[in-house]
Design an enzyme around this catalytic site. Structure first.
Site, PDB file in Angstrom:
ATOM      1  N   ASN A  36     -11.928 -45.484  -0.544  1.00 58.33           N
ATOM      2  CA  ASN A  36     -10.836 -44.581  -0.197  1.00 58.33           C
ATOM      3  C   ASN A  36      -9.985 -45.075   0.969  1.00 58.33           C
ATOM      4  O   ASN A  36      -8.849 -44.638   1.145  1.00 58.33           O
ATOM      5  CB  ASN A  36     -11.383 -43.184   0.118  1.00 58.33           C
ATOM      6  CG  ASN A  36     -12.452 -43.188   1.163  1.00 58.33           C
ATOM      7  OD1 ASN A  36     -13.492 -43.825   1.012  1.00 58.33           O
ATOM      8  ND2 ASN A  36     -12.233 -42.464   2.253  1.00 58.33           N
ATOM      9  N   HIS A  37     -10.495 -46.012   1.778  1.00 63.82           N
ATOM     10  CA  HIS A  37      -9.701 -46.559   2.896  1.00 63.82           C
ATOM     11  C   HIS A  37      -9.011 -47.874   2.541  1.00 63.82           C
ATOM     12  O   HIS A  37      -8.527 -48.566   3.436  1.00 63.82           O
ATOM     13  CB  HIS A  37     -10.603 -46.774   4.118  1.00 63.82           C
ATOM     14  CG  HIS A  37     -11.084 -45.506   4.764  1.00 63.82           C
ATOM     15  ND1 HIS A  37     -10.230 -44.621   5.395  1.00 63.82           N
ATOM     16  CD2 HIS A  37     -12.326 -44.972   4.864  1.00 63.82           C
ATOM     17  CE1 HIS A  37     -10.925 -43.602   5.880  1.00 63.82           C
ATOM     18  NE2 HIS A  37     -12.200 -43.784   5.544  1.00 63.82           N
ATOM     19  N   HIS A  69     -20.098 -45.671   0.032  1.00 63.23           N
ATOM     20  CA  HIS A  69     -19.307 -44.656   0.738  1.00 63.23           C
ATOM     21  C   HIS A  69     -20.089 -43.853   1.761  1.00 63.23           C
ATOM     22  O   HIS A  69     -19.557 -43.552   2.832  1.00 63.23           O
ATOM     23  CB  HIS A  69     -18.615 -43.673  -0.226  1.00 63.23           C
ATOM     24  CG  HIS A  69     -17.771 -42.641   0.485  1.00 63.23           C
ATOM     25  ND1 HIS A  69     -16.643 -42.982   1.211  1.00 63.23           N
ATOM     26  CD2 HIS A  69     -17.895 -41.304   0.593  1.00 63.23           C
ATOM     27  CE1 HIS A  69     -16.100 -41.872   1.715  1.00 63.23           C
ATOM     28  NE2 HIS A  69     -16.847 -40.848   1.368  1.00 63.23           N
ATOM     29  N   GLU A 107     -14.105 -51.973   2.458  1.00 63.71           N
ATOM     30  CA  GLU A 107     -13.069 -50.996   2.815  1.00 63.71           C
ATOM     31  C   GLU A 107     -13.128 -50.533   4.274  1.00 63.71           C
ATOM     32  O   GLU A 107     -12.180 -49.939   4.757  1.00 63.71           O
ATOM     33  CB  GLU A 107     -13.137 -49.780   1.891  1.00 63.71           C
ATOM     34  CG  GLU A 107     -14.354 -48.926   2.068  1.00 63.71           C
ATOM     35  CD  GLU A 107     -14.013 -47.438   2.096  1.00 63.71           C
ATOM     36  OE1 GLU A 107     -12.855 -47.072   1.883  1.00 63.71           O
ATOM     37  OE2 GLU A 107     -14.932 -46.666   2.354  1.00 63.71           O
ATOM     38  N   ASN A 108     -14.236 -50.800   4.967  1.00 61.30           N
ATOM     39  CA  ASN A 108     -14.354 -50.414   6.378  1.00 61.30           C
ATOM     40  C   ASN A 108     -14.394 -51.626   7.301  1.00 61.30           C
ATOM     41  O   ASN A 108     -14.809 -51.525   8.453  1.00 61.30           O
ATOM     42  CB  ASN A 108     -15.614 -49.575   6.610  1.00 61.30           C
ATOM     43  CG  ASN A 108     -15.622 -48.271   5.851  1.00 61.30           C
ATOM     44  OD1 ASN A 108     -16.516 -48.030   5.045  1.00 61.30           O
ATOM     45  ND2 ASN A 108     -14.636 -47.429   6.068  1.00 61.30           N
ATOM     46  N   HIS A 167     -17.780 -45.601  -5.700  1.00 62.01           N
ATOM     47  CA  HIS A 167     -17.534 -45.228  -4.308  1.00 62.01           C
ATOM     48  C   HIS A 167     -17.360 -43.709  -4.248  1.00 62.01           C
ATOM     49  O   HIS A 167     -16.283 -43.188  -4.535  1.00 62.01           O
ATOM     50  CB  HIS A 167     -16.274 -45.937  -3.809  1.00 62.01           C
ATOM     51  CG  HIS A 167     -16.108 -45.904  -2.328  1.00 62.01           C
ATOM     52  ND1 HIS A 167     -16.767 -46.767  -1.487  1.00 62.01           N
ATOM     53  CD2 HIS A 167     -15.361 -45.105  -1.526  1.00 62.01           C
ATOM     54  CE1 HIS A 167     -16.431 -46.519  -0.243  1.00 62.01           C
ATOM     55  NE2 HIS A 167     -15.579 -45.512  -0.233  1.00 62.01           N
ATOM     56  N   HIS A 177     -22.636 -44.615   3.630  1.00 65.33           N
ATOM     57  CA  HIS A 177     -23.134 -45.418   4.757  1.00 65.33           C
ATOM     58  C   HIS A 177     -24.620 -45.202   5.033  1.00 65.33           C
ATOM     59  O   HIS A 177     -25.133 -45.649   6.054  1.00 65.33           O
ATOM     60  CB  HIS A 177     -22.335 -45.146   6.041  1.00 65.33           C
ATOM     61  CG  HIS A 177     -20.925 -45.606   5.983  1.00 65.33           C
ATOM     62  ND1 HIS A 177     -20.213 -45.994   7.103  1.00 65.33           N
ATOM     63  CD2 HIS A 177     -20.065 -45.757   4.936  1.00 65.33           C
ATOM     64  CE1 HIS A 177     -18.981 -46.351   6.753  1.00 65.33           C
ATOM     65  NE2 HIS A 177     -18.885 -46.215   5.441  1.00 65.33           N
TER      66      HIS A 177
END
Length: 258
Positions: free
Chosen positions: A59-60, A170, A30-31, A145, A172
């Protein structure tokens, strides 16, 4: 996390595959695109060039708008099934077949605590998604997440004995609590990030620090210095779905284990 994370993954997967010979490799993507979301080009890089078997999100997931219209064609991508902007909770489950011919199921969920948006309840969604997995599919993997460590741990205990592997994403920041719950379910609260660790959770230090000092928004850009790969290796019995061992992996780009 960003280009530095993608390059790190691309280079360090090779020695990981050579040493451990994993049957399947999963990532959270997602990142991947500039730190926010994923593009079709990057998805193809993961799947075709790096031979990734499944990509979970978070979420991204929709930050790069092109993915919304393409999702139905992306066979190896799973979305957080209970997220408010995911139209069908069944997008939170994929049943795939690894290169060794063994089927495996992957569920992706998003937390409620400290997360933006009116996301749907986690546990009822989880139970419905589990009910869609055929009994013959023994390997069951869940990416939770979430921001709150308590939420990740609660979900893991809730499915202990019914899932092969549960891991959090999530934050990191990797956690050091890898273990096997009820003799069956491998678990770690958070995998951590693959990307620059001379940073603030992957973001350039100057902009992140200024936001804390001033209280004002500064443009976030992924950092590039000192990339590490963070992962876990789980040995799961094909016939029972039981996780036999779980260990953390940390590699820097010199490929030296730490």
């Amino acid at each position: 996390m960003g280009k530095a994370g993608r390059n790190c993954l691309d280079q360090l997967l090779k020695p990981i595959r050579a040493e451990y010979q994993p049957d399947i490799v999963l990532i959270n993507g997602e990142n991947a695109a500039g730190g926010f979301g994923i593009t079709h080009k990057i998805y193809e890089q993961f799947v075709q060039t790096m031979a990734i078997d499944c990509i979970t999100m978070g979420n991204h997931w929709s930050d790069k708008r092109e993915i919304i219209g393409l999702f139905d064609r992306l066979d190896k991508m799973v979305l957080p099934g209970n997220m408010a902007n995911v139209s069908d909770e069944r997008h939170g489950l994929k049943i795939l077949q690894g290169p060794n011919g063994v089927s495996f199921a992957v569920i992706n969920l998003i937390g409620l605590a400290f997360m933006k948006g009116e996301n749907r309840p986690i546990f009822p969604t989880l139970e419905r998604l589990l009910s869609h997995i055929p009994a013959s599919v023994k390997i069951r993997i869940i990416d939770m997440h979430a921001e709150a460590t308590s939420e990740k741990q609660a979900l893991a205990w809730h499915v202990a004995g019914r899932a092969s592997l549960v891991y959090g994403t999530h934050s990191h920041v990797p956690t050091a609590d890898e273990r096997i719950l009820k003799g069956h379910t491998g678990f770690v609260t958070d995998l951590g990030m693959t990307g620059s660790y001379d940073s603030v959770i992957g973001i350039r230090m100057d902009s992140a620090i200024q936001r804390f000092i001033t209280g004002q928004k500064h443009k976030f850009e992924p950092a590039t210095e000192n990339p590490w790969l963070m992962a876990i290796l789980a040995d799961i019995d094909d016939d029972t779905g039981q996780c036999r061992t779980i260990k953390r992996i940390r590699l820097s780009l010199d490929a030296t284990p730490r």
